[in-house]
Design a protein around this motif. Structure first.
Motif, short mmCIF file in Angstrom:
data_model
loop_
_atom_site.label_atom_id
_atom_site.label_comp_id
_atom_site.label_asym_id
_atom_site.label_seq_id
_atom_site.Cartn_x
_atom_site.Cartn_y
_atom_site.Cartn_z
N GLU A 193 8.82 -21.89 56.89
CA GLU A 193 8.74 -23.32 56.61
C GLU A 193 9.84 -23.75 55.64
O GLU A 193 10.39 -24.84 55.76
N TYR A 194 10.15 -22.91 54.68
CA TYR A 194 11.24 -23.19 53.73
C TYR A 194 12.57 -23.32 54.48
O TYR A 194 13.34 -24.25 54.23
N VAL A 213 16.91 -30.93 55.96
CA VAL A 213 17.64 -31.69 54.94
C VAL A 213 19.14 -31.61 55.20
O VAL A 213 19.86 -32.58 54.99
N ARG A 214 19.62 -30.47 55.67
CA ARG A 214 21.05 -30.36 55.99
C ARG A 214 21.45 -31.29 57.12
O ARG A 214 22.54 -31.85 57.11
N THR A 215 20.59 -31.44 58.12
CA THR A 215 20.93 -32.30 59.25
C THR A 215 20.65 -33.77 58.95
O THR A 215 21.22 -34.64 59.60
N GLY A 251 16.60 -36.73 53.19
CA GLY A 251 16.24 -35.77 52.14
C GLY A 251 16.35 -36.37 50.76
O GLY A 251 15.47 -36.21 49.91
N VAL A 252 17.43 -37.11 50.53
CA VAL A 252 17.61 -37.78 49.24
C VAL A 252 16.55 -38.87 49.07
O VAL A 252 15.98 -39.04 47.99
#
Length: 74
Positions: free
Chosen positions: A39-40, A47-49, A54-55
């Protein structure tokens, strides 16, 4: 009542049952660690994509946490 107590004590002292429970708990711990790591990795990949989202989630979490802390100390 006394019979139940002695049965409970005997079951606690039963070494094979103890070892089996330790093994089962160890196996479950390893399974949960693998699942948590999976899950991590998925969260990092997301978040990378989608860095903007994410922010956004981080800011929203900070605002909510700040609100809760402010209410707690109010």
């Amino acid at each position: 009542m006394e019979n139940k107590v002695s049965e409970t004590v005997n079951s606690v002292l039963d070494k094979t049952g103890y070892d089996e429970k330790i093994k089962a708990l160890s196996d479950e711990k390893e399974r949960l660690e693998r699942e948590l790591y999976k899950e991590y990795r998925n969260a990092r990949r997301y978040v990378r994509t989608n860095p903007e989202q994410g922010v956004g989630f981080a800011v929203l979490g900070g605002v909510v946490l700040g609100f809760l802390v402010a209410k707690l100390f109010d």
